[in-house]
Design a protein around this motif. Structure first.
Motif, PDB file in Angstrom:
ATOM      1  N   ASP A 259       0.817  -1.221   0.000  1.00 11.14           N
ATOM      2  CA  ASP A 259       0.000   0.000   0.000  1.00 11.14           C
ATOM      3  C   ASP A 259       0.846   1.264   0.000  1.00 11.14           C
ATOM      4  O   ASP A 259       0.382   2.320  -0.383  1.00 11.14           O
ATOM      5  N   TYR A 260       2.068   1.155   0.529  1.00 11.42           N
ATOM      6  CA  TYR A 260       2.983   2.302   0.573  1.00 11.42           C
ATOM      7  C   TYR A 260       2.427   3.451   1.396  1.00 11.42           C
ATOM      8  O   TYR A 260       2.569   4.616   1.037  1.00 11.42           O
ATOM      9  N   GLU A 261       1.771   3.103   2.498  1.00 10.69           N
ATOM     10  CA  GLU A 261       1.397   4.112   3.485  1.00 10.69           C
ATOM     11  C   GLU A 261       2.605   4.364   4.376  1.00 10.69           C
ATOM     12  O   GLU A 261       3.571   3.590   4.384  1.00 10.69           O
ATOM     13  N   LEU A 262       2.559   5.455   5.128  1.00  3.95           N
ATOM     14  CA  LEU A 262       3.638   5.753   6.076  1.00  3.95           C
ATOM     15  C   LEU A 262       3.251   5.248   7.453  1.00  3.95           C
ATOM     16  O   LEU A 262       2.118   5.434   7.912  1.00  3.95           O
ATOM     17  N   LEU A 263       4.199   4.603   8.095  1.00  5.66           N
ATOM     18  CA  LEU A 263       4.036   4.121   9.465  1.00  5.66           C
ATOM     19  C   LEU A 263       5.078   4.879  10.280  1.00  5.66           C
ATOM     20  O   LEU A 263       6.259   4.862   9.925  1.00  5.66           O
ATOM     21  N   PHE A 264       4.636   5.578  11.312  1.00  5.91           N
ATOM     22  CA  PHE A 264       5.599   6.406  12.030  1.00  5.91           C
ATOM     23  C   PHE A 264       5.256   6.499  13.504  1.00  5.91           C
ATOM     24  O   PHE A 264       4.156   6.128  13.939  1.00  5.91           O
ATOM     25  N   THR A 265       6.219   6.972  14.270  1.00  7.19           N
ATOM     26  CA  THR A 265       6.019   7.164  15.704  1.00  7.19           C
ATOM     27  C   THR A 265       6.298   8.626  16.009  1.00  7.19           C
ATOM     28  O   THR A 265       7.059   9.292  15.292  1.00  7.19           O
ATOM     29  N   ALA A 266       5.657   9.130  17.064  1.00  8.12           N
ATOM     30  CA  ALA A 266       5.884  10.528  17.451  1.00  8.12           C
ATOM     31  C   ALA A 266       5.582  10.663  18.935  1.00  8.12           C
ATOM     32  O   ALA A 266       4.693   9.973  19.451  1.00  8.12           O
ATOM     33  N   PRO A 267       6.317  11.540  19.633  1.00  8.07           N
ATOM     34  CA  PRO A 267       6.008  11.776  21.039  1.00  8.07           C
ATOM     35  C   PRO A 267       4.548  12.201  21.186  1.00  8.07           C
ATOM     36  O   PRO A 267       4.019  12.926  20.326  1.00  8.07           O
ATOM     37  N   ALA A 268       3.909  11.765  22.269  1.00 13.92           N
ATOM     38  CA  ALA A 268       2.492  12.077  22.470  1.00 13.92           C
ATOM     39  C   ALA A 268       2.258  13.591  22.476  1.00 13.92           C
ATOM     40  O   ALA A 268       1.196  14.072  22.060  1.00 13.92           O
ATOM     41  N   ALA A 269       3.268  14.352  22.890  1.00 13.55           N
ATOM     42  CA  ALA A 269       3.131  15.818  22.924  1.00 13.55           C
ATOM     43  C   ALA A 269       2.934  16.392  21.521  1.00 13.55           C
ATOM     44  O   ALA A 269       2.468  17.525  21.364  1.00 13.55           O
ATOM     45  N   HIS A 270       3.286  15.611  20.493  1.00 13.72           N
ATOM     46  CA  HIS A 270       3.123  16.086  19.109  1.00 13.72           C
ATOM     47  C   HIS A 270       1.808  15.647  18.479  1.00 13.72           C
ATOM     48  O   HIS A 270       1.613  15.839  17.268  1.00 13.72           O
ATOM     49  N   HIS A 271       0.934  15.050  19.280  1.00 14.12           N
ATOM     50  CA  HIS A 271      -0.294  14.474  18.714  1.00 14.12           C
ATOM     51  C   HIS A 271      -1.051  15.466  17.820  1.00 14.12           C
ATOM     52  O   HIS A 271      -1.362  15.161  16.669  1.00 14.12           O
ATOM     53  N   ASP A 272      -1.314  16.645  18.361  1.00 19.29           N
ATOM     54  CA  ASP A 272      -2.112  17.614  17.599  1.00 19.29           C
ATOM     55  C   ASP A 272      -1.342  18.128  16.374  1.00 19.29           C
ATOM     56  O   ASP A 272      -1.931  18.345  15.315  1.00 19.29           O
ATOM     57  N   ALA A 273      -0.036  18.310  16.539  1.00 12.44           N
ATOM     58  CA  ALA A 273       0.776  18.793  15.415  1.00 12.44           C
ATOM     59  C   ALA A 273       0.829  17.749  14.300  1.00 12.44           C
ATOM     60  O   ALA A 273       0.836  18.093  13.109  1.00 12.44           O
TER      61      ALA A 273
END
Ligand code: ADP
Ligand code: MG
Length: 322
Positions: A259-273
């Motif tokens: 499918d070539y979707e992006l799978l990524f992680t981010a600090p919870a503080a960046h949720h809204d961003a």
């Protein structure tokens, strides 16, 4: 019968826009933008393994480049230059015409110059090398994730797998969703805008080519963390409307490749961003779980609330059945 050079000229040379010297000489000349690193990747597609023998050439041309653009997107880069190496069993002008049209459409959609390549006779094999740019130090690798980070995936992973299972095994798909799944398989849309928008937000990223679980396993291994996924967070609703089978939708989402979707992680503080970046890029994203310490392993919380251990296995050309 056109010569090799006529063939290259006719099908694989068109004006470049940001390359000092494109195809036609011994090497291309390229000046990267100041303050940027080059992100470089190659992908090979082999007939019978990555695509069916009767694959539609225009879709194949699109996909050959799109899967490479996805790798640059997954680094947070901007794709800029492509090199196309082809082994062709014979000069089939209808096939070449379609293939070149699809390749060129993808290149112009994403602003990529075809800057060179190689052409030879042989069993149909398509190799694309892609070069992109990323501001120095800003690339998003697989290794930066930390326990506590949220896990995200873009779009609707699993649609391409449903299409593949439909074509290969006769899995029934509702007509309303069949085209959507076929488009995901044949004309993947690399998430370049989202990838760039996640610079400075995502802690780790890759593109899902071999299945969500297996590819997530690469982030976990590179970053030294475990994961707790939430079944309720998985984007399976659309898959369910395509196949009408909750178990199959779940399997397609977690293990389907291509499918070539992006799978990524981010600090919870960046949720809204992260949500704002996805909105700007026009791509839906879904928070599907949280990273935990590697000692806590990998599990999924089922909708019933029950925790189940996960096996982080994706498609592997040398160990998978087909
Ligand atoms: P050489 O013999 O010096 O390796 P080639 O005959 O392989 O040169 O290629 C001649 C030119 O055509 C080169 O600039 C090369 O980049 C370009 N070229 C060859 N094949 C392709 C292709 N499939 N797509 C784009 N450019 C190509
Ligand atoms: Mg050569």
């Amino acid at each position: 019968m056109p010569s090799e050079f006529d063939l290259i000229h006719r099908y694989f040379q068109w004006p470049v826009t940001h390359t000092d010297l494109g195809g036609g000489d011994d090497a291309a000349l390229i000046t990267p933008a100041p303050g940027h690193q080059l992100a470089v990747s190659a992908d090979m597609l082999v007939e019978g393994r990555h695509f069916f023998e009767n694959a539609e050439p225009e879709a194949l041309g699109w996909k050959s480049l799109a899967v490479n653009l996805s790798d640059i997107a997954a680094m947070g880069g901007v794709p800029r230059w492509a090199f196309l190496s082809l082994a062709l069993p014979a000069v089939d002008s209808a096939w070449l015409d379609g293939f070149a049209r699809g390749f060129r459409a993808c290149a112009s959609t994403f602003g990529v110059d075809l800057a060179g390549g190689d052409t030879t006779r042989g069993p149909l094999t398509i190799n694309v090398t892609i070069m992109g740019e990323v501001p120095t130090g800003m690339a998003i690798t697989r290794g930066g994730a930390q326990a506590g980070d949220e896990v995200w995936v873009s779009g609707q992973p699993g649609r391409a797998a449903l299409a593949l299972w439909h074509l290969r095994d006769g899995t029934a798909l509702y007509p309303t969703m069949r085209d959507d799944c076929m488009a995901a398989l044949h004309r993947p849309q690399p998430r370049t805008g989202l990838g760039m928008g996640l610079r400075g937000l995502a802690s780790a990223m890759l593109d899902v080519s071999d299945g969500l679980l297996g590819d997530l396993g690469h982030i976990l291994a590179s970053s030294g963390v475990g994961v707790r996924l939430r079944e309720a967070g998985l984007p399976t609703a659309l898959l369910l409307t395509a196949c009408g089978d909750a178990g199959l939708a779940h399997k397609a989402c977690l293990t389907g490749g291509d499918d070539y979707e992006l799978l990524f992680t981010a600090p919870a503080a960046h949720h809204d961003a992260v949500e704002a970046a996805a909105h700007t890029a026009g791509v839906p994203v879904h928070a599907i779980g949280t990273l935990v310490s590697s000692n806590d392993g990998c599990c999924i919380q089922r909708i019933s609330g029950r925790m189940e251990t996960l096996e982080m296995r994706g498609f592997d050309h040398f160990t998978s059945d087909h």
